[in-house]
Design a protein around this motif. Sequence first.
Motif, PDB file in Angstrom:
ATOM      1  N   ILE A  50       0.849  -1.192   0.000  1.00  0.00           N
ATOM      2  CA  ILE A  50       0.000   0.000   0.000  1.00  0.00           C
ATOM      3  C   ILE A  50       0.883   1.239   0.000  1.00  0.00           C
ATOM      4  O   ILE A  50       1.830   1.335   0.777  1.00  0.00           O
ATOM      5  CB  ILE A  50      -0.932   0.012   1.225  1.00  0.00           C
ATOM      6  N   THR A  51       0.535   2.178  -0.863  1.00  0.00           N
ATOM      7  CA  THR A  51       1.298   3.418  -0.951  1.00  0.00           C
ATOM      8  C   THR A  51       0.577   4.526  -0.191  1.00  0.00           C
ATOM      9  O   THR A  51      -0.616   4.428   0.098  1.00  0.00           O
ATOM     10  CB  THR A  51       1.469   3.850  -2.419  1.00  0.00           C
ATOM     11  N   ASP A  52       1.303   5.584   0.080  1.00  0.00           N
ATOM     12  CA  ASP A  52       0.692   6.752   0.716  1.00  0.00           C
ATOM     13  C   ASP A  52      -0.390   7.341  -0.182  1.00  0.00           C
ATOM     14  O   ASP A  52      -1.407   7.832   0.299  1.00  0.00           O
ATOM     15  CB  ASP A  52       1.747   7.810   1.031  1.00  0.00           C
ATOM     16  N   GLU A  53      -0.196   7.270  -1.489  1.00  0.00           N
ATOM     17  CA  GLU A  53      -1.199   7.780  -2.435  1.00  0.00           C
ATOM     18  C   GLU A  53      -2.506   6.995  -2.328  1.00  0.00           C
ATOM     19  O   GLU A  53      -3.590   7.563  -2.403  1.00  0.00           O
ATOM     20  CB  GLU A  53      -0.654   7.723  -3.859  1.00  0.00           C
ATOM     21  N   THR A  54      -2.385   5.703  -2.160  1.00  0.00           N
ATOM     22  CA  THR A  54      -3.575   4.872  -2.000  1.00  0.00           C
ATOM     23  C   THR A  54      -4.331   5.279  -0.747  1.00  0.00           C
ATOM     24  O   THR A  54      -5.550   5.433  -0.771  1.00  0.00           O
ATOM     25  CB  THR A  54      -3.197   3.380  -1.912  1.00  0.00           C
ATOM     26  N   LEU A  55      -3.605   5.485   0.340  1.00  0.00           N
ATOM     27  CA  LEU A  55      -4.251   5.883   1.595  1.00  0.00           C
ATOM     28  C   LEU A  55      -4.881   7.266   1.482  1.00  0.00           C
ATOM     29  O   LEU A  55      -5.960   7.500   2.013  1.00  0.00           O
ATOM     30  CB  LEU A  55      -3.240   5.836   2.741  1.00  0.00           C
ATOM     31  N   GLU A  56      -4.220   8.173   0.782  1.00  0.00           N
ATOM     32  CA  GLU A  56      -4.790   9.509   0.582  1.00  0.00           C
ATOM     33  C   GLU A  56      -6.094   9.427  -0.197  1.00  0.00           C
ATOM     34  O   GLU A  56      -7.012  10.208   0.025  1.00  0.00           O
ATOM     35  CB  GLU A  56      -3.793  10.403  -0.147  1.00  0.00           C
ATOM     36  N   LYS A 111       0.752  -2.034   8.482  1.00  0.00           N
ATOM     37  CA  LYS A 111       1.085  -0.843   7.712  1.00  0.00           C
ATOM     38  C   LYS A 111      -0.033   0.205   7.738  1.00  0.00           C
ATOM     39  O   LYS A 111       0.222   1.384   7.523  1.00  0.00           O
ATOM     40  CB  LYS A 111       1.411  -1.222   6.274  1.00  0.00           C
ATOM     41  N   VAL A 112      -1.253  -0.221   7.963  1.00  0.00           N
ATOM     42  CA  VAL A 112      -2.398   0.692   7.906  1.00  0.00           C
ATOM     43  C   VAL A 112      -3.271   0.517   9.142  1.00  0.00           C
ATOM     44  O   VAL A 112      -3.195  -0.494   9.836  1.00  0.00           O
ATOM     45  CB  VAL A 112      -3.245   0.448   6.634  1.00  0.00           C
ATOM     46  N   SER A 113      -4.113   1.494   9.380  1.00  0.00           N
ATOM     47  CA  SER A 113      -5.076   1.373  10.469  1.00  0.00           C
ATOM     48  C   SER A 113      -6.101   0.301  10.101  1.00  0.00           C
ATOM     49  O   SER A 113      -6.296  -0.017   8.918  1.00  0.00           O
ATOM     50  CB  SER A 113      -5.782   2.706  10.708  1.00  0.00           C
ATOM     51  N   ASP A 166      -8.675   1.775   7.697  1.00  0.00           N
ATOM     52  CA  ASP A 166      -8.222   1.841   6.304  1.00  0.00           C
ATOM     53  C   ASP A 166      -8.151   0.447   5.695  1.00  0.00           C
ATOM     54  O   ASP A 166      -8.477   0.257   4.519  1.00  0.00           O
ATOM     55  CB  ASP A 166      -6.860   2.529   6.205  1.00  0.00           C
TER      56      ASP A 166
END
Length: 117
Positions: free
Chosen positions: A9-15, A99-101, A104
Amino acid sequence: VYYSWVNHITDETLEGLVGANLPYKCPEYLEAQRDKACIWCGSGRQVEAHHLRNLQAGGVALKPPDWQTIPLCHECHIGQLHSKGVEAFMRDIQWITSKVSLEDFCKLEFLHFKQHL
């Protein structure tokens, strides 16, 4: 192995998750959750779609949205989640969602499901 996608997972995906408009009810998703292996032990027997009440504020009688579910077999649902308590179980499950909440993680799982309909 099934959740190894979390590591990519990328930061862009999370955004992209910010402001995502997810439906409250989705019976098809609940059925798909029940068809998965248990997120805790990997069993495919008696899997339930467990609604995560601790992700969002709400009343005691209000069930969280269907996208806020994880697949748990009946044994882990009762033996792990309810015997340990929700807070301890959520801490322990972080090895999957590291890596993510968890929120998310649930959103990404739901969006992945919708893309493959």
